[in-house]
Design a protein around this motif. Structure first.
Motif, PDB file in Angstrom:
ATOM      1  N   LEU A   1       0.827  -1.208   0.000  1.00 13.90           N
ATOM      2  CA  LEU A   1       0.000   0.000   0.000  1.00 13.90           C
ATOM      3  C   LEU A   1       0.862   1.259   0.000  1.00 13.90           C
ATOM      4  O   LEU A   1       0.582   2.214  -0.725  1.00 13.90           O
ATOM      5  CB  LEU A   1      -0.924   0.001   1.228  1.00 13.90           C
ATOM      6  CG  LEU A   1      -2.064  -1.017   1.229  1.00 13.90           C
ATOM      7  CD1 LEU A   1      -2.816  -0.966   2.540  1.00 13.90           C
ATOM      8  CD2 LEU A   1      -3.018  -0.757   0.060  1.00 13.90           C
ATOM      9  N   LEU A   2       1.922   1.242   0.802  1.00 19.53           N
ATOM     10  CA  LEU A   2       2.786   2.419   0.869  1.00 19.53           C
ATOM     11  C   LEU A   2       3.526   2.643  -0.444  1.00 19.53           C
ATOM     12  O   LEU A   2       3.905   3.774  -0.753  1.00 19.53           O
ATOM     13  CB  LEU A   2       3.787   2.265   2.020  1.00 19.53           C
ATOM     14  CG  LEU A   2       3.161   2.304   3.419  1.00 19.53           C
ATOM     15  CD1 LEU A   2       4.210   2.007   4.475  1.00 19.53           C
ATOM     16  CD2 LEU A   2       2.520   3.659   3.675  1.00 19.53           C
ATOM     17  N   GLY A   3       3.740   1.586  -1.218  1.00 21.15           N
ATOM     18  CA  GLY A   3       4.362   1.751  -2.520  1.00 21.15           C
ATOM     19  C   GLY A   3       3.423   2.375  -3.547  1.00 21.15           C
ATOM     20  O   GLY A   3       3.873   3.009  -4.500  1.00 21.15           O
ATOM     21  N   LEU A   4       2.101   2.222  -3.328  1.00 20.07           N
ATOM     22  CA  LEU A   4       1.128   2.739  -4.293  1.00 20.07           C
ATOM     23  C   LEU A   4       1.030   4.252  -4.266  1.00 20.07           C
ATOM     24  O   LEU A   4       0.564   4.856  -5.237  1.00 20.07           O
ATOM     25  CB  LEU A   4      -0.249   2.130  -4.018  1.00 20.07           C
ATOM     26  CG  LEU A   4      -0.385   0.617  -4.258  1.00 20.07           C
ATOM     27  CD1 LEU A   4      -1.767   0.146  -3.861  1.00 20.07           C
ATOM     28  CD2 LEU A   4      -0.105   0.288  -5.723  1.00 20.07           C
ATOM     29  N   VAL A   5       1.424   4.898  -3.160  1.00 18.12           N
ATOM     30  CA  VAL A   5       1.273   6.353  -3.077  1.00 18.12           C
ATOM     31  C   VAL A   5       2.180   7.070  -4.072  1.00 18.12           C
ATOM     32  O   VAL A   5       2.025   8.274  -4.292  1.00 18.12           O
ATOM     33  CB  VAL A   5       1.565   6.857  -1.646  1.00 18.12           C
ATOM     34  CG1 VAL A   5       0.634   6.208  -0.647  1.00 18.12           C
ATOM     35  CG2 VAL A   5       3.014   6.612  -1.259  1.00 18.12           C
ATOM     36  N   PHE A   6       3.131   6.354  -4.672  1.00 16.28           N
ATOM     37  CA  PHE A   6       4.012   6.977  -5.654  1.00 16.28           C
ATOM     38  C   PHE A   6       3.448   6.887  -7.064  1.00 16.28           C
ATOM     39  O   PHE A   6       4.091   7.342  -8.020  1.00 16.28           O
ATOM     40  CB  PHE A   6       5.402   6.325  -5.608  1.00 16.28           C
ATOM     41  CG  PHE A   6       6.099   6.494  -4.287  1.00 16.28           C
ATOM     42  CD1 PHE A   6       6.607   7.732  -3.921  1.00 16.28           C
ATOM     43  CD2 PHE A   6       6.221   5.432  -3.410  1.00 16.28           C
ATOM     44  CE1 PHE A   6       7.238   7.900  -2.705  1.00 16.28           C
ATOM     45  CE2 PHE A   6       6.853   5.590  -2.189  1.00 16.28           C
ATOM     46  CZ  PHE A   6       7.366   6.836  -1.831  1.00 16.28           C
ATOM     47  N   GLU A   7       2.253   6.293  -7.196  1.00 19.28           N
ATOM     48  CA  GLU A   7       1.614   6.224  -8.512  1.00 19.28           C
ATOM     49  C   GLU A   7       1.159   7.622  -8.933  1.00 19.28           C
ATOM     50  O   GLU A   7       0.718   8.419  -8.105  1.00 19.28           O
ATOM     51  CB  GLU A   7       0.411   5.284  -8.479  1.00 19.28           C
ATOM     52  CG  GLU A   7       0.776   3.821  -8.279  1.00 19.28           C
ATOM     53  CD  GLU A   7       1.489   3.247  -9.487  1.00 19.28           C
ATOM     54  OE1 GLU A   7       1.169   3.669 -10.615  1.00 19.28           O
ATOM     55  OE2 GLU A   7       2.381   2.395  -9.298  1.00 19.28           O
ATOM     56  N   PRO A   8       1.239   7.948 -10.242  1.00 16.21           N
ATOM     57  CA  PRO A   8       0.813   9.273 -10.707  1.00 16.21           C
ATOM     58  C   PRO A   8      -0.653   9.539 -10.371  1.00 16.21           C
ATOM     59  O   PRO A   8      -1.524   8.684 -10.567  1.00 16.21           O
ATOM     60  CB  PRO A   8       1.025   9.209 -12.226  1.00 16.21           C
ATOM     61  CG  PRO A   8       2.069   8.147 -12.408  1.00 16.21           C
ATOM     62  CD  PRO A   8       1.820   7.139 -11.325  1.00 16.21           C
ATOM     63  N   GLY A   9      -0.908  10.714  -9.820  1.00 13.28           N
ATOM     64  CA  GLY A   9      -2.269  11.119  -9.524  1.00 13.28           C
ATOM     65  C   GLY A   9      -2.856  10.520  -8.276  1.00 13.28           C
ATOM     66  O   GLY A   9      -4.019  10.766  -7.955  1.00 13.28           O
ATOM     67  N   PHE A  10      -2.089   9.733  -7.535  1.00  6.73           N
ATOM     68  CA  PHE A  10      -2.622   9.082  -6.331  1.00  6.73           C
ATOM     69  C   PHE A  10      -2.607  10.082  -5.177  1.00  6.73           C
ATOM     70  O   PHE A  10      -1.573  10.688  -4.878  1.00  6.73           O
ATOM     71  CB  PHE A  10      -1.768   7.869  -5.966  1.00  6.73           C
ATOM     72  CG  PHE A  10      -2.423   6.946  -4.972  1.00  6.73           C
ATOM     73  CD1 PHE A  10      -3.029   5.777  -5.396  1.00  6.73           C
ATOM     74  CD2 PHE A  10      -2.435   7.249  -3.627  1.00  6.73           C
ATOM     75  CE1 PHE A  10      -3.629   4.919  -4.485  1.00  6.73           C
ATOM     76  CE2 PHE A  10      -3.038   6.413  -2.712  1.00  6.73           C
ATOM     77  CZ  PHE A  10      -3.638   5.245  -3.137  1.00  6.73           C
TER      78      PHE A  10
ATOM     79  N   LEU B   1       4.119  13.094  -4.242  1.00  7.72           N
ATOM     80  CA  LEU B   1       5.059  11.992  -4.124  1.00  7.72           C
ATOM     81  C   LEU B   1       5.358  11.356  -5.469  1.00  7.72           C
ATOM     82  O   LEU B   1       6.423  10.768  -5.650  1.00  7.72           O
ATOM     83  CB  LEU B   1       4.522  10.941  -3.147  1.00  7.72           C
ATOM     84  CG  LEU B   1       4.568  11.347  -1.676  1.00  7.72           C
ATOM     85  CD1 LEU B   1       4.287  10.151  -0.802  1.00  7.72           C
ATOM     86  CD2 LEU B   1       5.902  11.958  -1.312  1.00  7.72           C
ATOM     87  N   SER B   2       4.454  11.463  -6.404  1.00  9.46           N
ATOM     88  CA  SER B   2       4.755  10.998  -7.757  1.00  9.46           C
ATOM     89  C   SER B   2       5.877  11.833  -8.351  1.00  9.46           C
ATOM     90  O   SER B   2       6.778  11.317  -9.015  1.00  9.46           O
ATOM     91  CB  SER B   2       3.503  11.087  -8.629  1.00  9.46           C
ATOM     92  OG  SER B   2       3.804  10.817  -9.975  1.00  9.46           O
ATOM     93  N   VAL B   3       5.829  13.136  -8.084  1.00 10.95           N
ATOM     94  CA  VAL B   3       6.893  14.024  -8.552  1.00 10.95           C
ATOM     95  C   VAL B   3       8.218  13.636  -7.915  1.00 10.95           C
ATOM     96  O   VAL B   3       9.265  13.592  -8.566  1.00 10.95           O
ATOM     97  CB  VAL B   3       6.541  15.489  -8.224  1.00 10.95           C
ATOM     98  CG1 VAL B   3       7.718  16.406  -8.519  1.00 10.95           C
ATOM     99  CG2 VAL B   3       5.314  15.931  -9.001  1.00 10.95           C
ATOM    100  N   VAL B   4       8.186  13.344  -6.616  1.00  5.34           N
ATOM    101  CA  VAL B   4       9.397  12.936  -5.906  1.00  5.34           C
ATOM    102  C   VAL B   4       9.948  11.643  -6.504  1.00  5.34           C
ATOM    103  O   VAL B   4      11.141  11.523  -6.791  1.00  5.34           O
ATOM    104  CB  VAL B   4       9.107  12.756  -4.400  1.00  5.34           C
ATOM    105  CG1 VAL B   4      10.331  12.170  -3.686  1.00  5.34           C
ATOM    106  CG2 VAL B   4       8.709  14.075  -3.761  1.00  5.34           C
TER     107      VAL B   4
END
Length: 547
Positions: free
Chosen positions: A201-210, A226-229
């Motif tokens: 789940l914590l890995g999903l927050v880096f998905e674009p638009g999440f 975080l997607s930008v990061v």
């Protein structure tokens, strides 16, 4: 002139004329003095040329040094140059939002590549704003949790194991896992029946638009922000992770390879080449008599005292890990080694310790360098290049060396005996040994081979665990010499218990006398292996036959 006078003296029919002889000798002396004067002048000219050449070489070296210094100054700047204004910006943002924060910053004096800092400028500012947005809690909630009124945010920049680490840590509410899961299922990132593990789940927050923010603004964004990061960090061949902190809060950590920085390095020699190790990763330099090295499961081990306790660590040669030819140790010579902090610590044997220097670390060469273990390059005096090694990569390579060749043999051992090619279910093996080093090595070998492994510290501990029926155990690998209940006692107790009478047991010990072997087999051991002649393949083949 002297030659002509001597020729006339020696002419046919002539007697020896004393006056002529004297004149010839005077002429000879005059000629010799002229030659000496000419040679002296030539020597002076040569000396003057040598001084001029030395002066020119010194001037060139000085100019080159100035150029290198200026190049370093252009390439390297303190992190404060780019990140220094973030603290004030975040405090102003918090004030505008009516929030109270306690912000600490460390590592701004670290010299880093200017281009790297510029790429990270916006992503790091995003991460700080996200910490402020998502870490904020109502004052009453912080009071109930025993937290100070102000949200604490720690922004750190540092070097660890040959990599640049940038962390943003807060003591807020922590990641909202239910909200992340709900958003992921709504967006189709998780199937309806798929289990939602926290790490996934914590890995999903880096998905674009999440995003889990209730409202999107310039401050919110542990989603799009975080997607930008993640995009910026991955473009630099780095990694980023989000994780909960203990006892509360969230950490966002970026790990990146260093493009250029001045670092203190330990220069070592292996396989006839010089390598550099980050000074921060070196815990201790060691010299030890080779004859006093221990052995565990076929690997040399070294006992090291420190912090009031003794550790027994495996020894790996640097030439072995980098794939270089290893020089034969000189008879009677001591082991020269480096104790590395990486991965819990391991001992790295080298052929020689060369120097400790502070050098400019440049990016690793794009071709020819092993990216798994090389983090950069340095130029040594004399314009000699040397590779900078990553301690974490060396630790991973050491683990691979330990289990090299195991996976193939293990797959054969676990193949379906009926010849259908279907893999057998994963078996559980209980390892019983009072030596933490032996337990760890055996566990690593068996897990690399695909087995599930549980460990016990002696025979009584193993017997209690088996009788408690915590998990189904398919096979036991036990030492013989152990406190409380030894391997023979454990074997005898198991064979006397109807529930474990058929449980396969392998005794593996340093006691290889025929009497001990016979005793173990008489008590019902299925196999008896000795540590002095330990062979990983033999152990795995034996286990495969018994299972």
């Amino acid at each position: 002139r002297a030659g002509g006078a001597l020729a006339r003296l020696a002419g046919p029919g002539r007697g020896l004329d004393p006056d002529a002889l004297s004149a010839a000798l005077d002429a000879l002396r005059t000629d010799l003095r002229g030659i000496e004067a000419g040679l002296a002048a030539l020597a002076r000219e040569a000396s003057d040329l040598a001084r001029r050449q030395a002066g020119a070489a010194s001037a060139i070296d000085a100019a080159a040094a100035r150029v290198r210094t200026q190049a370093e100054r252009l390439a390297l700047v303190p992190a404060e140059t780019v990140f220094g204004g973030f603290a004030r910006s975040l405090r102003e943002t918090a004030r505008e939002q009516g929030r109270e924060i306690d912000l600490t910053v460390t590592g701004l004096d670290l010299p880093l590549d200017r281009g790297l800092l510029q790429i990270l400028k916006d992503p790091v500012l995003h991460a700080l704003r996200n910490a402020l947005s998502h870490g904020a809690e109502p004052p009453e909630a912080r009071r109930r949790a025993g937290k100070p009124p102000a949200l604490a945010i720690h922004f750190e920049i540092g070097l660890r194991g040959g990599r640049l680490h940038i962390g943003v840590h807060d003591d807020g509410a922590g990641p909202n896992l239910p909200a992340i899961e709900a958003n992921a299922r709504r967006r189709g990132l998780l199937s309806p029946g798929e289990a939602a593990e926290p790490d996934a789940l914590l890995g999903l927050v880096f998905e674009p638009g999440f995003s889990t923010a209730q409202a999107v603004d310039t401050l919110s964004g542990r989603g799009f922000g975080l997607s930008v990061v993640a995009d910026a960090v991955r473009s630099l061949r780095g990694s980023v992770r989000l994780e909960p902190r203990e006892p509360w809060g969230t950490s966002l950590v970026m790990s990146l390879p260093l493009s250029a920085s001045r670092r203190t390095l330990l220069l070592v020699e292996a396989g006839g080449a010089v390598y550099a190790l980050p000074g921060a990763s070196v815990e201790r330099l060691l010299r030890h008599e080779r004859a006093r090295l221990g052995r565990a499961l076929g690997r040399p081990v070294l006992s090291i005292e420190g912090d009031g306790a003794e550790r027994t660590l495996p020894v790996y040669t640097l030439s072995e890990l980098v794939g270089a030819p290893s020089a034969e140790p000189v008879e009677g010579a001591s082991l020269t080694a480096v104790l590395l902090r990486s991965a819990g610590g391991f001992v790295l044997a080298v052929e020689a310790l060369r120097d400790v220097r502070t050098l400019l670390v440049l990016p690793a060469p794009p071709i020819g360098a092993d990216a798994a273990i090389v983090s950069g390059t340095v130029i040594l005096p004399g314009d000699v290049p040397a590779l900078v090694l990553d301690p974490e990569g060396l630790a991973a390579r050491a683990a691979e060396a330990r289990s090299a060749g195991i996976a193939g043999g293990a797959a054969e051992s676990r193949a379906d005996p009926g010849g259908t090619g279907a893999a057998a279910p994963r078996s559980t093996i209980l390892v019983v040994d009072d030596s933490i080093t032996t337990r760890t090595l055996e566990k690593g070998i068996l897990e690399a081979a695909g087995y599930r492994v549980v460990v016990c510290v002696d025979g009584q501990d193993a017997l209690d665990r088996l009788r408690a029926d915590i998990e189904r155990v398919d096979l036991v690998v036990a030492d013989v010499e152990m406190p409380r209940l030894d391997g023979f006692g454990l074997l005898k107790a198991l064979r006397a218990d109807e529930a474990f009478a058929r449980l396969p047991v392998i005794l593996m010990t340093s006691r290889g006398d025929a009497e001990d072997v016979n005793r173990g087999l008489e008590l019902g051991a299925d196999a008896y292996l000795t540590k002095q002649k330990f062979d990983q393949r033999q152990l795995l083949d034996t286990i495969g036959q018994l299972l």
